[in-house]
Design an enzyme around this catalytic site. Structure first.
Site: not given
Ligand code: PLP
Length: 367
Positions: A132, A307
Protein backbone atom coordinates in the site's frame (compact mmCIF):
# COMPACT_ATOMS: atom_id res chain seq x y z
CA UNK A 1 -27.67 -1.75 -0.75
CA UNK A 2 -30.80 0.34 -0.24
CA UNK A 3 -33.48 -2.42 -0.27
CA UNK A 4 -31.43 -4.26 2.35
CA UNK A 5 -31.47 -1.19 4.59
CA UNK A 6 -35.11 -0.26 3.98
CA UNK A 7 -37.33 -3.30 3.39
CA UNK A 8 -35.29 -6.55 3.20
CA UNK A 9 -33.62 -5.85 6.51
CA UNK A 10 -33.93 -9.37 7.92
CA UNK A 11 -31.22 -11.38 9.60
CA UNK A 12 -30.00 -14.02 7.11
CA UNK A 13 -29.99 -16.61 9.91
CA UNK A 14 -33.79 -16.18 10.42
CA UNK A 15 -36.14 -18.52 8.64
CA UNK A 16 -38.99 -16.00 8.18
CA UNK A 17 -39.41 -14.27 4.82
CA UNK A 18 -37.36 -11.18 5.74
CA UNK A 19 -34.50 -13.46 6.71
CA UNK A 20 -34.85 -15.58 3.58
CA UNK A 21 -34.60 -12.48 1.36
CA UNK A 22 -31.50 -11.31 3.20
CA UNK A 23 -29.95 -14.78 2.89
CA UNK A 24 -30.65 -14.78 -0.85
CA UNK A 25 -28.88 -11.41 -1.16
CA UNK A 26 -25.84 -12.76 0.72
CA UNK A 27 -25.80 -15.85 -1.51
CA UNK A 28 -25.77 -13.73 -4.67
CA UNK A 29 -22.98 -11.56 -3.27
CA UNK A 30 -20.91 -14.66 -2.47
CA UNK A 31 -21.35 -15.87 -6.07
CA UNK A 32 -20.22 -12.50 -7.40
CA UNK A 33 -17.08 -12.48 -5.23
CA UNK A 34 -16.35 -16.06 -6.31
CA UNK A 35 -16.59 -14.97 -9.95
CA UNK A 36 -14.11 -12.14 -9.30
CA UNK A 37 -11.60 -14.59 -7.80
CA UNK A 38 -12.45 -17.56 -10.06
CA UNK A 39 -13.25 -19.86 -7.16
CA UNK A 40 -16.23 -21.65 -5.72
CA UNK A 41 -18.71 -19.64 -3.58
CA UNK A 42 -18.01 -22.12 -0.74
CA UNK A 43 -14.44 -20.79 -0.62
CA UNK A 44 -15.59 -17.19 0.07
CA UNK A 45 -16.07 -15.95 3.65
CA UNK A 46 -17.31 -12.44 4.45
CA UNK A 47 -15.27 -10.73 7.14
CA UNK A 48 -15.65 -7.42 8.99
CA UNK A 49 -12.64 -5.91 7.15
CA UNK A 50 -9.28 -6.72 5.56
CA UNK A 51 -7.60 -6.62 8.97
CA UNK A 52 -9.80 -9.42 10.31
CA UNK A 53 -9.26 -11.57 7.21
CA UNK A 54 -5.46 -11.21 7.64
CA UNK A 55 -5.69 -12.02 11.36
CA UNK A 56 -7.80 -15.14 10.80
CA UNK A 57 -5.50 -16.34 8.02
CA UNK A 58 -2.44 -16.22 10.26
CA UNK A 59 -3.73 -16.74 13.81
CA UNK A 60 -6.55 -19.09 12.76
CA UNK A 61 -4.13 -21.19 10.71
CA UNK A 62 -1.62 -21.13 13.59
CA UNK A 63 -4.34 -22.46 15.96
CA UNK A 64 -5.01 -25.28 13.50
CA UNK A 65 -1.29 -26.08 13.23
CA UNK A 66 -0.84 -26.02 17.00
CA UNK A 67 -3.85 -28.31 17.44
CA UNK A 68 -2.24 -30.75 14.99
CA UNK A 69 1.33 -30.51 16.35
CA UNK A 70 2.66 -28.89 13.17
CA UNK A 71 5.88 -26.90 12.84
CA UNK A 72 5.87 -23.41 14.35
CA UNK A 73 7.78 -21.36 11.81
CA UNK A 74 6.16 -18.49 9.93
CA UNK A 75 7.77 -16.64 7.04
CA UNK A 76 6.54 -13.15 6.19
CA UNK A 77 8.14 -9.91 5.01
CA UNK A 78 9.38 -6.72 6.62
CA UNK A 79 6.90 -4.60 4.64
CA UNK A 80 3.55 -6.19 5.54
CA UNK A 81 0.55 -4.20 6.73
CA UNK A 82 0.22 -4.00 10.55
CA UNK A 83 -2.63 -6.52 10.32
CA UNK A 84 -0.05 -9.14 9.26
CA UNK A 85 2.94 -7.86 11.26
CA UNK A 86 0.80 -7.74 14.45
CA UNK A 87 -0.35 -11.40 14.33
CA UNK A 88 3.21 -12.45 13.38
CA UNK A 89 4.65 -10.67 16.42
CA UNK A 90 1.93 -12.23 18.56
CA UNK A 91 2.93 -15.71 17.41
CA UNK A 92 6.57 -14.83 18.09
CA UNK A 93 5.64 -13.91 21.66
CA UNK A 94 4.03 -17.37 21.97
CA UNK A 95 7.24 -19.14 20.96
CA UNK A 96 6.86 -19.34 17.17
CA UNK A 97 9.92 -18.66 15.06
CA UNK A 98 9.18 -15.84 12.60
CA UNK A 99 11.33 -14.87 9.62
CA UNK A 100 10.75 -11.33 8.31
CA UNK A 101 12.20 -11.41 4.80
CA UNK A 102 13.99 -8.21 3.78
CA UNK A 103 13.17 -6.46 0.50
CA UNK A 104 15.46 -4.95 -2.13
CA UNK A 105 15.64 -1.20 -2.67
CA UNK A 106 12.45 -1.33 -4.74
CA UNK A 107 10.50 -3.22 -2.08
CA UNK A 108 10.51 -6.71 -3.63
CA UNK A 109 11.55 -9.92 -1.87
CA UNK A 110 14.22 -12.24 -3.23
CA UNK A 111 12.82 -15.70 -4.07
CA UNK A 112 16.19 -17.31 -3.34
CA UNK A 113 16.09 -15.85 0.18
CA UNK A 114 12.57 -17.21 0.59
CA UNK A 115 13.74 -20.65 -0.57
CA UNK A 116 16.62 -20.65 1.93
CA UNK A 117 14.30 -19.53 4.75
CA UNK A 118 12.00 -22.54 4.25
CA UNK A 119 12.80 -25.20 6.86
CA UNK A 120 11.27 -28.46 8.01
CA UNK A 121 9.08 -26.65 10.56
CA UNK A 122 7.81 -23.90 8.21
CA UNK A 123 4.04 -24.09 8.26
CA UNK A 124 2.83 -20.65 7.11
CA UNK A 125 4.09 -18.18 4.50
CA UNK A 126 2.36 -14.80 4.28
CA UNK A 127 3.51 -12.33 1.60
CA UNK A 128 1.42 -9.38 0.50
CA UNK A 129 0.53 -9.10 -3.20
CA UNK A 130 0.82 -5.31 -3.48
CA UNK A 131 2.25 -2.90 -0.95
CA UNK A 132 0.00 0.00 0.00
CA UNK A 133 2.83 2.46 0.72
CA UNK A 134 5.33 1.87 -2.06
CA UNK A 135 3.22 0.02 -4.64
CA UNK A 136 5.61 -2.92 -5.07
CA UNK A 137 4.12 -6.13 -6.49
CA UNK A 138 5.50 -9.44 -5.22
CA UNK A 139 5.86 -12.53 -7.47
CA UNK A 140 2.81 -14.09 -5.80
CA UNK A 141 2.29 -16.90 -8.30
CA UNK A 142 5.90 -18.08 -7.96
CA UNK A 143 5.69 -17.87 -4.16
CA UNK A 144 2.43 -19.84 -4.24
CA UNK A 145 4.07 -22.55 -6.39
CA UNK A 146 7.03 -22.76 -4.04
CA UNK A 147 4.81 -23.01 -0.96
CA UNK A 148 2.68 -25.63 -2.71
CA UNK A 149 5.77 -27.72 -3.59
CA UNK A 150 6.70 -27.77 0.11
CA UNK A 151 3.12 -28.36 1.30
CA UNK A 152 3.10 -25.00 3.14
CA UNK A 153 -0.02 -22.88 3.68
CA UNK A 154 0.41 -19.64 1.68
CA UNK A 155 -1.60 -16.55 2.52
CA UNK A 156 -1.46 -13.30 0.58
CA UNK A 157 -2.83 -9.92 1.63
CA UNK A 158 -4.34 -8.85 -1.71
CA UNK A 159 -6.24 -5.88 -0.26
CA UNK A 160 -4.75 -3.43 -2.78
CA UNK A 161 -5.31 -5.57 -5.88
CA UNK A 162 -9.00 -5.97 -6.92
CA UNK A 163 -10.21 -3.68 -9.68
CA UNK A 164 -6.60 -2.87 -10.57
CA UNK A 165 -5.18 -6.26 -11.58
CA UNK A 166 -6.91 -9.56 -12.33
CA UNK A 167 -6.97 -12.15 -9.53
CA UNK A 168 -7.33 -15.81 -10.48
CA UNK A 169 -7.03 -18.27 -7.61
CA UNK A 170 -7.99 -21.02 -10.08
CA UNK A 171 -4.62 -20.45 -11.82
CA UNK A 172 -2.37 -19.91 -8.82
CA UNK A 173 -1.77 -22.08 -5.77
CA UNK A 174 -2.66 -19.50 -3.09
CA UNK A 175 -4.17 -21.15 0.03
CA UNK A 176 -5.78 -18.01 1.47
CA UNK A 177 -6.22 -14.42 0.32
CA UNK A 178 -7.62 -11.30 2.00
CA UNK A 179 -9.58 -8.43 0.44
CA UNK A 180 -11.12 -5.23 1.78
CA UNK A 181 -14.26 -3.71 0.25
CA UNK A 182 -13.35 -0.05 0.39
CA UNK A 183 -10.32 -0.57 -1.86
CA UNK A 184 -12.65 -1.36 -4.74
CA UNK A 185 -15.53 1.02 -4.08
CA UNK A 186 -17.67 -0.93 -1.59
CA UNK A 187 -18.17 0.83 1.75
CA UNK A 188 -15.65 0.69 4.57
CA UNK A 189 -16.11 -2.11 7.10
CA UNK A 190 -16.43 -5.22 4.93
CA UNK A 191 -13.78 -7.69 3.81
CA UNK A 192 -13.31 -11.12 2.26
CA UNK A 193 -11.31 -14.16 3.17
CA UNK A 194 -10.77 -16.62 0.34
CA UNK A 195 -9.84 -20.01 1.77
CA UNK A 196 -9.09 -22.80 -0.69
CA UNK A 197 -11.34 -25.84 -0.29
CA UNK A 198 -9.58 -28.46 1.84
CA UNK A 199 -7.47 -25.88 3.74
CA UNK A 200 -8.33 -25.34 7.40
CA UNK A 201 -8.25 -22.39 9.76
CA UNK A 202 -9.76 -22.30 13.24
CA UNK A 203 -11.78 -19.33 14.49
CA UNK A 204 -10.10 -16.60 16.51
CA UNK A 205 -13.39 -15.24 17.90
CA UNK A 206 -16.25 -17.28 19.30
CA UNK A 207 -19.96 -16.83 18.79
CA UNK A 208 -22.66 -18.06 16.42
CA UNK A 209 -21.88 -20.29 13.47
CA UNK A 210 -21.94 -17.61 10.78
CA UNK A 211 -19.55 -18.01 7.87
CA UNK A 212 -18.95 -21.66 8.82
CA UNK A 213 -17.94 -20.51 12.30
CA UNK A 214 -14.81 -18.79 10.94
CA UNK A 215 -16.28 -15.27 11.15
CA UNK A 216 -18.91 -15.54 13.88
CA UNK A 217 -21.30 -12.61 14.33
CA UNK A 218 -24.40 -11.42 12.47
CA UNK A 219 -23.52 -10.53 8.88
CA UNK A 220 -23.50 -6.89 7.76
CA UNK A 221 -25.95 -7.63 4.95
CA UNK A 222 -26.01 -4.21 3.17
CA UNK A 223 -22.21 -4.14 3.13
CA UNK A 224 -22.09 -7.72 1.85
CA UNK A 225 -24.52 -6.80 -0.93
CA UNK A 226 -22.25 -3.86 -1.75
CA UNK A 227 -19.02 -5.87 -1.86
CA UNK A 228 -20.77 -8.39 -4.11
CA UNK A 229 -21.75 -5.66 -6.56
CA UNK A 230 -18.32 -4.02 -6.32
CA UNK A 231 -16.73 -7.41 -7.06
CA UNK A 232 -18.92 -7.83 -10.12
CA UNK A 233 -17.97 -4.39 -11.43
CA UNK A 234 -14.28 -4.93 -10.61
CA UNK A 235 -14.32 -8.19 -12.59
CA UNK A 236 -16.03 -6.68 -15.62
CA UNK A 237 -14.01 -3.46 -15.66
CA UNK A 238 -10.54 -4.58 -14.59
CA UNK A 239 -8.87 -4.55 -18.02
CA UNK A 240 -10.18 -1.05 -18.79
CA UNK A 241 -9.41 0.17 -15.27
CA UNK A 242 -5.85 -1.18 -15.34
CA UNK A 243 -5.14 0.64 -18.61
CA UNK A 244 -6.61 3.90 -17.36
CA UNK A 245 -4.77 3.69 -14.02
CA UNK A 246 -1.46 2.93 -15.79
CA UNK A 247 -1.97 5.93 -18.05
CA UNK A 248 -2.64 8.26 -15.11
CA UNK A 249 0.25 6.75 -13.13
CA UNK A 250 2.60 7.52 -16.05
CA UNK A 251 1.43 11.15 -16.17
CA UNK A 252 2.23 11.63 -12.48
CA UNK A 253 5.53 9.73 -12.60
CA UNK A 254 6.75 11.63 -15.69
CA UNK A 255 6.10 14.97 -14.03
CA UNK A 256 7.62 14.09 -10.65
CA UNK A 257 10.60 11.87 -11.52
CA UNK A 258 12.88 14.65 -12.90
CA UNK A 259 12.57 16.90 -9.81
CA UNK A 260 15.87 17.39 -8.02
CA UNK A 261 15.87 16.10 -4.43
CA UNK A 262 12.82 13.93 -5.09
CA UNK A 263 13.09 10.14 -5.20
CA UNK A 264 10.48 7.72 -6.51
CA UNK A 265 10.13 5.03 -3.81
CA UNK A 266 9.19 1.46 -4.74
CA UNK A 267 9.79 -0.01 -8.21
CA UNK A 268 11.02 2.27 -11.00
CA UNK A 269 9.59 -0.13 -13.59
CA UNK A 270 5.90 0.68 -13.84
CA UNK A 271 4.98 -2.97 -14.54
CA UNK A 272 6.30 -3.93 -11.10
CA UNK A 273 4.04 -1.33 -9.43
CA UNK A 274 0.38 -1.38 -8.49
CA UNK A 275 -1.55 0.45 -11.26
CA UNK A 276 -2.40 4.06 -10.33
CA UNK A 277 0.12 4.12 -7.45
CA UNK A 278 2.97 6.61 -7.16
CA UNK A 279 5.12 7.03 -4.07
CA UNK A 280 7.85 9.58 -3.57
CA UNK A 281 10.20 10.92 -0.91
CA UNK A 282 11.38 14.51 -0.80
CA UNK A 283 14.69 15.28 0.78
CA UNK A 284 14.44 17.39 3.94
CA UNK A 285 10.61 17.63 3.83
CA UNK A 286 8.09 16.44 6.40
CA UNK A 287 5.45 14.04 5.04
CA UNK A 288 2.48 15.26 7.07
CA UNK A 289 3.24 18.89 6.27
CA UNK A 290 3.27 18.00 2.56
CA UNK A 291 -0.11 16.28 2.92
CA UNK A 292 -1.63 19.37 4.55
CA UNK A 293 -0.13 21.71 1.95
CA UNK A 294 -1.64 19.59 -0.87
CA UNK A 295 -4.98 19.29 0.94
CA UNK A 296 -5.25 23.09 1.17
CA UNK A 297 -5.09 23.12 -2.64
CA UNK A 298 -7.74 20.39 -2.98
CA UNK A 299 -5.46 17.39 -3.58
CA UNK A 300 -5.78 14.43 -1.18
CA UNK A 301 -2.60 12.40 -0.80
CA UNK A 302 -1.10 10.53 2.12
CA UNK A 303 2.26 9.99 3.74
CA UNK A 304 4.06 7.01 5.19
CA UNK A 305 5.82 9.25 7.69
CA UNK A 306 3.77 10.29 10.69
CA UNK A 307 4.41 12.56 13.62
CA UNK A 308 4.78 10.65 16.91
CA UNK A 309 5.26 12.83 19.98
CA UNK A 310 6.66 15.69 17.94
CA UNK A 311 9.11 13.55 15.94
CA UNK A 312 8.52 12.58 12.31
CA UNK A 313 8.96 8.83 12.10
CA UNK A 314 9.23 6.99 8.77
CA UNK A 315 7.03 3.88 8.61
CA UNK A 316 8.50 0.39 8.94
CA UNK A 317 8.01 -0.04 5.17
CA UNK A 318 10.17 2.98 4.38
CA UNK A 319 12.73 1.80 6.92
CA UNK A 320 12.82 -1.59 5.18
CA UNK A 321 13.91 0.22 1.99
CA UNK A 322 16.91 1.53 3.99
CA UNK A 323 16.32 5.11 2.80
CA UNK A 324 18.19 7.79 4.74
CA UNK A 325 15.83 9.20 7.42
CA UNK A 326 16.09 12.72 5.94
CA UNK A 327 14.50 11.36 2.76
CA UNK A 328 12.08 8.85 4.33
CA UNK A 329 10.55 11.54 6.57
CA UNK A 330 9.36 13.38 3.46
CA UNK A 331 7.33 10.53 1.98
CA UNK A 332 4.16 10.98 -0.03
CA UNK A 333 1.79 8.50 -1.65
CA UNK A 334 -0.48 9.40 -4.56
CA UNK A 335 -3.17 6.93 -5.62
CA UNK A 336 -5.15 7.67 -8.76
CA UNK A 337 -8.59 6.05 -8.71
CA UNK A 338 -10.98 4.91 -11.39
CA UNK A 339 -13.01 8.10 -11.08
CA UNK A 340 -10.05 10.43 -11.57
CA UNK A 341 -9.24 11.94 -14.95
CA UNK A 342 -5.96 12.65 -16.75
CA UNK A 343 -6.57 16.34 -16.00
CA UNK A 344 -6.90 15.59 -12.25
CA UNK A 345 -3.55 13.81 -12.39
CA UNK A 346 -1.83 16.59 -14.32
CA UNK A 347 -3.14 19.17 -11.86
CA UNK A 348 -2.17 17.09 -8.82
CA UNK A 349 1.30 16.31 -10.18
CA UNK A 350 1.94 20.00 -10.99
CA UNK A 351 0.92 20.98 -7.48
CA UNK A 352 3.06 18.27 -5.86
CA UNK A 353 5.98 19.27 -8.10
CA UNK A 354 5.62 22.89 -6.94
CA UNK A 355 5.39 21.95 -3.27
CA UNK A 356 8.33 19.56 -3.64
CA UNK A 357 10.55 22.06 -5.48
CA UNK A 358 9.89 24.71 -2.81
CA UNK A 359 10.50 22.20 -0.06
CA UNK A 360 13.81 20.99 -1.54
CA UNK A 361 14.99 24.62 -1.93
CA UNK A 362 14.19 25.53 1.68
CA UNK A 363 14.83 22.17 3.34
CA UNK A 364 11.11 21.92 4.17
CA UNK A 365 11.09 25.18 6.16
CA UNK A 366 8.35 27.00 4.21
CA UNK A 367 5.90 24.23 5.04
N1 PLP B 1 -3.74 -4.68 4.02
C1 PLP B 1 -3.41 -3.64 3.24
C2 PLP B 1 -2.33 -3.80 2.22
C3 PLP B 1 -4.10 -2.43 3.38
O1 PLP B 1 -3.76 -1.41 2.59
C4 PLP B 1 -5.13 -2.33 4.34
C5 PLP B 1 -5.86 -1.08 4.52
O2 PLP B 1 -5.47 -0.02 4.13
C6 PLP B 1 -5.44 -3.47 5.11
C7 PLP B 1 -4.72 -4.62 4.93
C8 PLP B 1 -6.51 -3.44 6.15
O3 PLP B 1 -7.80 -3.42 5.59
P1 PLP B 1 -9.02 -2.85 6.44
O4 PLP B 1 -8.81 -1.37 6.55
O5 PLP B 1 -10.24 -3.22 5.68
O6 PLP B 1 -8.97 -3.50 7.77
Amino acid sequence: MLPFLESDFGNPSSIHSHGVKAAAGVKLARKRVAALLNCSPQEVYFSPCGTYANNVSILGRARFIEANDGGRHLITTAIEHPSVIGPSQHLESKGWRVTYLPVDKEGIIDLEQLKSAIAGDTSIISVMWANNEIGSLQPVELIADLAHEHGIFFHTDAVQVPGKLPIDVGRNAVSALSLSGHKFYAPKGIGILYLRGGENVMPIAFGGGQEMGIMPGTESVPNIIAIGKAAELARIEVAKAEKKLRDMQRIILDKLAPIEGLRITGPADIDKRLPGHVSIAISGAEGEALVIKCDLKGVSVSSGSACHKGIIEPSSVLRALRLPDSLARGSLRISAGQFNTREDCEKAADLIAQVAAKSVKTGGQTL
